[in-house]
Design an enzyme around this catalytic site. Structure first.
Site, PDB file in Angstrom:
ATOM      1  N   ARG A 137       5.056  -5.964   0.177  1.00  0.00           N
ATOM      2  CA  ARG A 137       5.099  -6.407  -1.230  1.00  0.00           C
ATOM      3  C   ARG A 137       6.549  -6.404  -1.734  1.00  0.00           C
ATOM      4  O   ARG A 137       6.924  -7.234  -2.564  1.00  0.00           O
ATOM      5  CB  ARG A 137       4.206  -5.535  -2.115  1.00  0.00           C
ATOM      6  CG  ARG A 137       4.611  -4.078  -2.195  1.00  0.00           C
ATOM      7  CD  ARG A 137       3.691  -3.262  -3.086  1.00  0.00           C
ATOM      8  NE  ARG A 137       4.035  -1.846  -3.020  1.00  0.00           N
ATOM      9  CZ  ARG A 137       4.146  -1.054  -4.068  1.00  0.00           C
ATOM     10  NH1 ARG A 137       3.965  -1.530  -5.282  1.00  0.00           N
ATOM     11  NH2 ARG A 137       4.434   0.221  -3.916  1.00  0.00           N
ATOM     12  N   SER A 145       3.885  -3.603  -9.710  1.00  0.00           N
ATOM     13  CA  SER A 145       3.224  -3.268  -8.447  1.00  0.00           C
ATOM     14  C   SER A 145       3.133  -4.470  -7.503  1.00  0.00           C
ATOM     15  O   SER A 145       3.276  -4.329  -6.294  1.00  0.00           O
ATOM     16  CB  SER A 145       1.807  -2.746  -8.727  1.00  0.00           C
ATOM     17  OG  SER A 145       1.849  -1.528  -9.428  1.00  0.00           O
ATOM     18  N   GLU A 200      -7.971 -11.468 -14.504  1.00  0.00           N
ATOM     19  CA  GLU A 200      -7.710 -12.086 -13.200  1.00  0.00           C
ATOM     20  C   GLU A 200      -8.289 -13.497 -13.101  1.00  0.00           C
ATOM     21  O   GLU A 200      -7.617 -14.426 -12.629  1.00  0.00           O
ATOM     22  CB  GLU A 200      -8.283 -11.197 -12.077  1.00  0.00           C
ATOM     23  CG  GLU A 200      -7.562  -9.883 -11.873  1.00  0.00           C
ATOM     24  CD  GLU A 200      -8.065  -8.770 -12.790  1.00  0.00           C
ATOM     25  OE1 GLU A 200      -8.965  -9.039 -13.637  1.00  0.00           O
ATOM     26  OE2 GLU A 200      -7.569  -7.633 -12.678  1.00  0.00           O
ATOM     27  N   PHE A 244      -9.119  -6.763  -6.350  1.00  0.00           N
ATOM     28  CA  PHE A 244      -9.532  -7.459  -7.572  1.00  0.00           C
ATOM     29  C   PHE A 244      -9.705  -8.962  -7.356  1.00  0.00           C
ATOM     30  O   PHE A 244      -9.986  -9.689  -8.314  1.00  0.00           O
ATOM     31  CB  PHE A 244      -8.522  -7.217  -8.695  1.00  0.00           C
ATOM     32  CG  PHE A 244      -8.395  -5.762  -9.091  1.00  0.00           C
ATOM     33  CD1 PHE A 244      -9.463  -4.896  -8.966  1.00  0.00           C
ATOM     34  CD2 PHE A 244      -7.203  -5.269  -9.595  1.00  0.00           C
ATOM     35  CE1 PHE A 244      -9.351  -3.556  -9.319  1.00  0.00           C
ATOM     36  CE2 PHE A 244      -7.080  -3.932  -9.952  1.00  0.00           C
ATOM     37  CZ  PHE A 244      -8.160  -3.071  -9.820  1.00  0.00           C
ATOM     38  N   HIS A 258      -1.454  -4.261  -2.148  1.00  0.00           N
ATOM     39  CA  HIS A 258      -2.332  -3.105  -1.943  1.00  0.00           C
ATOM     40  C   HIS A 258      -3.546  -3.553  -1.125  1.00  0.00           C
ATOM     41  O   HIS A 258      -4.679  -3.475  -1.557  1.00  0.00           O
ATOM     42  CB  HIS A 258      -2.732  -2.481  -3.277  1.00  0.00           C
ATOM     43  CG  HIS A 258      -1.573  -1.960  -4.076  1.00  0.00           C
ATOM     44  ND1 HIS A 258      -0.522  -2.762  -4.475  1.00  0.00           N
ATOM     45  CD2 HIS A 258      -1.303  -0.709  -4.543  1.00  0.00           C
ATOM     46  CE1 HIS A 258       0.356  -2.037  -5.169  1.00  0.00           C
ATOM     47  NE2 HIS A 258      -0.093  -0.780  -5.210  1.00  0.00           N
ATOM     48  N   ASP A 266      -5.522   6.195  -4.309  1.00  0.00           N
ATOM     49  CA  ASP A 266      -6.285   5.460  -5.323  1.00  0.00           C
ATOM     50  C   ASP A 266      -7.767   5.359  -4.964  1.00  0.00           C
ATOM     51  O   ASP A 266      -8.602   5.078  -5.825  1.00  0.00           O
ATOM     52  CB  ASP A 266      -5.709   4.057  -5.522  1.00  0.00           C
ATOM     53  CG  ASP A 266      -4.409   4.075  -6.306  1.00  0.00           C
ATOM     54  OD1 ASP A 266      -4.073   5.142  -6.852  1.00  0.00           O
ATOM     55  OD2 ASP A 266      -3.731   3.037  -6.356  1.00  0.00           O
ATOM     56  N   ARG A 323       0.951  -1.928   0.381  1.00  0.00           N
ATOM     57  CA  ARG A 323       1.561  -0.988  -0.553  1.00  0.00           C
ATOM     58  C   ARG A 323       2.525  -0.076   0.198  1.00  0.00           C
ATOM     59  O   ARG A 323       3.610   0.241  -0.306  1.00  0.00           O
ATOM     60  CB  ARG A 323       0.480  -0.132  -1.223  1.00  0.00           C
ATOM     61  CG  ARG A 323       1.063   0.932  -2.150  1.00  0.00           C
ATOM     62  CD  ARG A 323       0.036   1.984  -2.526  1.00  0.00           C
ATOM     63  NE  ARG A 323       0.535   2.892  -3.543  1.00  0.00           N
ATOM     64  CZ  ARG A 323      -0.112   3.962  -3.972  1.00  0.00           C
ATOM     65  NH1 ARG A 323      -1.290   4.276  -3.456  1.00  0.00           N
ATOM     66  NH2 ARG A 323       0.399   4.739  -4.895  1.00  0.00           N
TER      67      ARG A 323
END
Length: 333
Positions: free
Chosen positions: A21, A48, A75, A101, A125, A133, A184
């Site tokens: 990322r 993020s 989203e 998501f 992620h 998480d 991530r």
């Protein structure tokens, strides 16, 4: 395009571990530095996702002269808006959120693919590597689910060089939707440590041989993203036992299946044991490993913990995979 190639060339001497990322964010900065027709954004996760670059200007209700949209926690609306932006002749859009998501925006992705819109979806992620998480934020079925959508290229790069090649391909698209899935956690740089042609865009083949033993190859190991380094270390372990291996990076399955039959046969049609490693479920790997291959992945919801502990819980460690492969080769041991 030449700016991305220049950036990629500089990566030949970059040896630091880095999350893909973060590599992606560097490339977005390169792309947007000299172009004003890219509209970026994120669904409340700009920091993020790494979708915001240094020279982005925020679009607001008072000022529409910018080139970056804070979409908020919306989203589905984000991708619907991106589709509308992309229909305009001048603009191309990219937007980010966590891979888990992607469920919320699936109808808009499907419409983008149906309408042949070359929007770019930045999903970070991308695995159980999210760690603490926990399972609500750890995608499991999502890679296979996205790969099932027609006219959607799903990219999952393993290091900074592959990430740059993914972006080079995505911005060239004119009628195919793209999704890039990024880690991530920090990953090692692989391509610049191997005697391989880094001038070519190898992601453009969809899958390619990253490494092969000097010994006769009896095992082919397929992997993508964060699991490619695991595959490399498994191969080195097996070499110590005089078992030759071939490691194939698979950053984009859809592009691989567009290659010539001869190229596909060169990668797939041999008498080796086929192994695939990916921190997700196995639905999109059957054509690679066949009915007699073995898949190492995640077939249940994730766990909360250090990412190394979560990987170990699901058996995705070099030692555990090596041990299981040896058992497959010689069940009597």
């Amino acid at each position: 395009m030449s700016d991305i190639k220049k950036f990629k060339k500089e990566l030949d001497t970059f040896h630091n571990s880095e999350a893909t990322r973060k590599s992606s964010n560097k490339i977005i900065n390169v792309i947007c530095a000299k172009s004003d027709n890219y509209i970026g954004g994120s669904a409340d996760l700009s920091g993020s996702n790494g979708t915001k670059c240094n020279n982005h200007k925020i679009i607001s209700k008072e000022d529409f002269t910018g080139n970056y949209i804070h979409y908020g926690v919306r989203e589905h609306a984000m991708v619907a808006i991106m589709n509308g932006i992309n229909i305009h002749d001048k603009f191309k859009s990219f937007g980010g959120t966590f891979l888990v998501f992607s469920d919320y925006l699936r109808p808009s992705i499907r419409l983008a693919s149906l309408m042949k819109l070359p929007i770019i979806l930045v999903f970070t992620h991308d695995s159980i590597g999210v760690g603490e998480d926990g399972p609500t934020h750890q995608p499991v079925e999502h890679l296979s689910s996205l790969r099932a959508i027609p006219n959607l290229n799903v990219f999952r790069p393993a290091d900074a060089i592959e990430t740059s090649e993914c972006w080079e391909l995505m911005i060239k698209q004119t009628d195919t939707t793209s999704a890039i899935c990024l880690s991530r956690q920090n990953l090692p740089q692989l391509r610049n440590k191997i005697n391989i042609n880094n001038v070519k865009n190898l992601v453009g083949f969809g899958a390619y041989i990253l490494y092969q033993s000097r010994e006769a190859n009896s095992i082919s190991i397929f992997a993508s993203g964060s699991e490619l380094s695991i595959a490399m270390d498994v191969a080195k372990n097996l070499e110590k036992k005089q078992i030759g291996c071939k490691v194939i990076s698979v950053p984009c399955q859809e592009i691989f299946w567009e290659q010539s039959l001869e190229y596909q046969m060169a990668i797939l049609c041999n008498n080796t044991l086929k192994i695939a490693i990916e921190a997700g479920n196995d639905q999109s790997w059957s054509k690679f490993i066949g009915p007699h291959g073995a898949f190492f992945g995640v077939e249940n919801f994730g766990k909360s913990g250090k990412n190394s502990d979560v990987y170990s819980h699901f058996g995705l460690t070099v030692e555990k995979i090596t041990k299981k492969i040896l058992k497959i080769i010689n069940p009597a041991n």
